[in-house]
Each structure stands twice: as structure tokens, then as C-alpha cells.
Enzyme design. Structure first.
Site, PDB file in Angstrom:
ATOM      1  N   GLY A 101       1.239   9.717  -5.920  1.00 11.24           N
ATOM      2  CA  GLY A 101       1.563   8.676  -6.881  1.00 11.24           C
ATOM      3  C   GLY A 101       3.047   8.726  -7.161  1.00 11.24           C
TER       4      GLY A 101
ATOM      5  CB  THR B 244      -0.453   4.473  -5.204  1.00 14.60           C
ATOM      6  OG1 THR B 244       0.691   3.912  -5.828  1.00 14.60           O
ATOM      7  CG2 THR B 244      -0.998   5.594  -6.051  1.00 14.60           C
TER       8      THR B 244
ATOM      9  N   GLY C 222       0.814  -1.208   0.000  1.00 11.84           N
ATOM     10  CA  GLY C 222       0.000   0.000   0.000  1.00 11.84           C
ATOM     11  C   GLY C 222       0.847   1.256   0.000  1.00 11.84           C
TER      12      GLY C 222
ATOM     13  CD  GLU D  76       6.212  -2.542  -9.482  1.00 12.04           C
ATOM     14  OE1 GLU D  76       7.393  -2.411  -9.117  1.00 12.04           O
ATOM     15  OE2 GLU D  76       5.591  -3.614  -9.406  1.00 12.04           O
TER      16      GLU D  76
ATOM     17  CB  SER E 240       7.080   6.760 -19.591  1.00 13.68           C
ATOM     18  OG  SER E 240       6.632   5.479 -19.981  1.00 13.68           O
TER      19      SER E 240
ATOM     20  CB  THR F 166      -1.737  -5.281  -7.448  1.00 15.12           C
ATOM     21  OG1 THR F 166      -1.778  -4.223  -8.418  1.00 15.12           O
ATOM     22  CG2 THR F 166      -1.927  -6.606  -8.160  1.00 15.12           C
TER      23      THR F 166
END
Length: 402
Positions: free
Chosen positions: A136, A131, A129, A383, A386, A163
Site C-alpha cells: 500500500g 495497491t 492497479g 492516494e 496522512s 477504483t
């Protein structure tokens, strides 16, 4: 250093590929359509040993440390699972990289003995846990708080996009939270961020209804809320105030694993495109005879080879570091960012090309390219976006970019 795969790695790849083709591929479209998280298949992956590739034998793992290439084996497994279903690929990636890895790396002996055996065996899953709505890429902006009261951490806050956090077999979530403030070298007050283990079922900890996502429909992803949630003081993971450093190290490994998931997507796009271009007829000949299309498929091969080599190189660096040799953390961080950036952006491009190869059929959900098209976009986000990867790479080059 060499990052050529060993015979053992290639043999392992074949085992995982056979499993993926037999147990996952025939059902992936249905799971995606029904937004179904297949717990039974996740547990079969555990029985195959996929969750224990980087864990020591004392916790039920394979004990493939350092030169034995445990991290490279994990990346191969993620790639092969992701080749047929990105949802189960991310389930494996997050279960090991974000669930097992923080406890294995930073946990006490008691914490490892308590949680790892079931996680490593695939009987349970763990979430990470980090984000939040306002935290972010700027993870230091964490607002979730944990206060130590009478030997217990009292946690209040919210997390999102987590997730493996609300499945029927989720056993815990590690959360980052503000546990106080510290005075930095410049004299300014900075938030003290720590990591705390929160078992599933703890009063005040709620996994909210699953998200309705663009892709990854068969993966388990929830927002989390913590309201006066109390856990023992001993549930602190690692040193107090080291949560920021812990999740940065965790994300470095995860970026390589996400790159491996992107390689699986690239392989799927190439395989599907080559097969369809040889079968589909227009003007009396296979469409693969048309240069405009064949050259795009050739580009898929180039992107796949480059992404795979960058990913294997970074994975080999991680294994070398575990063996006490090879590159340092900064060199690995740079390689991880390069692999993640190139592989994920290539995967998104590959799904666009593959969908174009299929023409109107590529827009139909009965064809796998449509699912890969939807699944790929988040690879550029999860994760580390970009943009964050480019920032890290630029800093690695000595550029003072903000």
C-alpha cells in the site's frame, strides 16, 4: 504566482454546480443505499466535458493546458460533484487522475489514439492497479509479476482497492508489476517495476466481486486477479523499469484532486450545518443562537477557506508547470502533500462536527451528513495516507525522516 480563480473558472463552477444539483443530488442517497454505480450519469458527466478538462483537443478534450487552467478546472469539477456525492466525485477524480493521466503522460501515440478518445468522452473508464495486500504505502513491495514471453507480457498477481476497475464501461486497467531486477548504485538488487496496460476482457484478468465498503457506496471498487494474463509487448506504458517513477508522479496530481474532493465535503458540511442550525428549535430559539454550536460551525468556515486556498494554490502550480513556468516538481510535490493532508483531515473533522450539529438525526441515514461522515474517512487514506503526507512534507523541509 497568483491562484485567484478567473471569471471563466467561476462560470465553469456554476455550470457543474447546476448539473450536480439537478442530476446527482436528488439520487445520491438512493445510489448509496443500493450500492448502485450510475453509468448513465457518469456518461452525462462525459457529455458535459468533465473527463476531458486536462486532455488535448486531438483526443476530444477541452485543450485547457497550462495558463488556461485545465487542472484547476478539474479540481473545481471534483469539488462541485463531491459537494453532493463523494462517490461520483471520486469516480471523476480517479477516471482522470488515475485512468487518463498515465496514458496521456506516458503513453505512445498509438496507445493514446487507441484508448483516450473513449476515456475522455466518458464512454469508458480506466483503473490504475497499484495497491496490493502487502504493498500500500510501501508500493515498492509490489509482488505482481510480468514476464516477457514470445512478444507478450504474462502477468500473475493480485491488486486491491482499485477504483473504476470493474464497471460495465471499464475498458482497461494499467497495472504495476515486477518485470525483473536491477542493480542499484549501492550494489544491491532492486525490483524493476514497470506499468502495463491490460484491456478488460483479457483472459486471465478478473475483476472480483465489488467490495462492501464503509463509504463511497456508489463508486466502483474491486480487487483484481491476474492469472497467466497475456497482453502484447506493446502494452508496456512508458519506459520499462520506470513504473515506480510513473506512479509517484501520478499520485502527486491525484493528491491535489483528492484535496478538492475534501473541499467539496467541507462545503457540504458547512451548508448543511448552517441550514439546520437556523431551522432547529430548542428552548424556543434556533440552535444557531447557542455559542457552543455556532462557534463549531464558524470553525467549519475557517477550515473550508484554508483547505480551498491550499488546494487552489497547488492546482495553480500544476497549471503553471504545464505552461513551462512557475515552480519545480519538488515545490509542487510539497504543496500537493500539504493540501491533501490539511483538506482531508479537516473534512473528517467537519463531518464529525456536522453530525453533532444534527444530533440524533445526524445518526440517521435519511440525513446526508451520515453519508458524508462515512465517506470522509477514506480521504485520509487514498492516494497517500496522512502519515505518508507528513513524511513527504518533513522530507521537503530537509529532515531525513524514514
Amino acid at each position: 504566482m497568483s491562484w485567484e480563480l478567473s471569471k471563466e473558472h467561476e462560470d465553469f463552477r456554476r455550470v457543474v454546480r447546476e448539473f450536480a444539483d439537478a442530476e446527482i443530488a436528488p439520487h445520491a442517497a438512493r445510489w448509496d443505499r443500493d450500492h448502485h454505480f450510475p453509468v448513465d450519469v457518469v456518461q452525462q458527466m462525459g457529455e458535459l466535458g468533465l473527463f476531458g478538462l486536462t486532455a488535448p483537443e486531438e483526443y476530444g478534450g477541452a485543450g485547457l493546458e497550462g495558463d488556461e487552467g485545465g487542472f484547476t478546472s478539474l479540481c473545481l469539477a471534483i469539488e462541485e460533484i463531491g459537494r453532493v456525492d463523494q462517490s461520483l466525485g471520486i469516480t471523476l477524480e480517479a477516471a482522470v487522475g488515475l485512468g487518463i493521466n498515465p496514458i496521456l503522460t506516458f503513453g505512445t501515440d498509438e496507445q493514446r489514439q487507441t484508448w483516450l478518445p473513449d476515456l475522455v468522452a466518458g464512454r469508458a473508464l480506466a483503473g490504475f492497479g497499484l495497491t496490493e495486500a502487502g504493498a500500500g504505502s510501501d508500493a515498492g513491495a509490489t509482488r505482481t509479476r510480468a514476464e516477457l514471453v514470445d512478444g507478450q507480457w504474462v502477468i500473475d498477481g493480485d491488486k486491491q482497492f482499485i477504483t473504476n476497475s470493474g464497471s460495465a464501461i471499464t475498458s482497461l486497467v494499467t497495472v504495476t508489476a515486477r518485470t525483473g531486477t536491477r542493480t542499484a548504485a549501492d550494489g544491491r538488487e532492486r525490483p524493476e517495476i514497470s506499468t502495463i496496460i491490460v484491456p478488460s476482457g483479457t483472459p486471465g484478468f478478473v475483476a472480483e466481486p465489488a467490495y462492501d465498503k464503509l463509504g463511497w457506496h456508489a463508486s466502483d471498487t474491486h480487487p483484481l486477479t491476474f492469472t497467466g494474463c497475456r497482453v502484447p509487448e506493446g502494452n508496456l506504458l512508458g519506459e520499462r523499469g520506470r513504473g515506480f517513477a510513473q506512479f509517484l508522479a501520478t499520485l502527486d496530481d491525484g493528491r491535489v484532486a483528492i484535496a478538492a474532493l475534501a473541499v467539496g465535503c467541507l462545503q457540504a458540511c458547512l451548508d448543511l450545518s448552517v441550514a439546520y442550525a437556523g431551522e432547529r428549535q430548542t428552548f424556543g430559539v434556533p440552535i444557531g443562537r447557542k455559542q457552543g454550536l455556532a462557534f463549531q460551525i464558524a470553525d467549519l468556515q475557517v477550515m473550508l477557506d484554508a483547505a480551498r486556498l491550499l488546494t487552489y494554490k497547488a492546482a495553480a502550480m500544476k497549471d503553471a508547470m504545464a505552461a513551462g513556468r512557475g515552480p519545480g516538481p519538488q515545490e509542487f510535490k510539497q504543496a500537493a502533500a500539504v493540501a491533501k493532508l490539511y483538506a482531508t483531515e479537516s473534512a473528517v473533522t467537519a463531518t464529525r462536527i456536522a453530525t453533532q450539529v444534527f444530533g440524533g438525526y445526524g445518526f440517521m441515514e435519511e440525513y446526508a451528513v451520515a453519508r458524508f461522515y462515512r465517506d470522509a474517512k477514506v480521504l485520509e487514506i487514498g492516494e497517500g495516507t496522512s502519515e505518508v503526507q507528513r513524511m513527504l512534507i518533513a522530507r521537503g523541509l530537509g529532515l531525513p525522516v524514514e
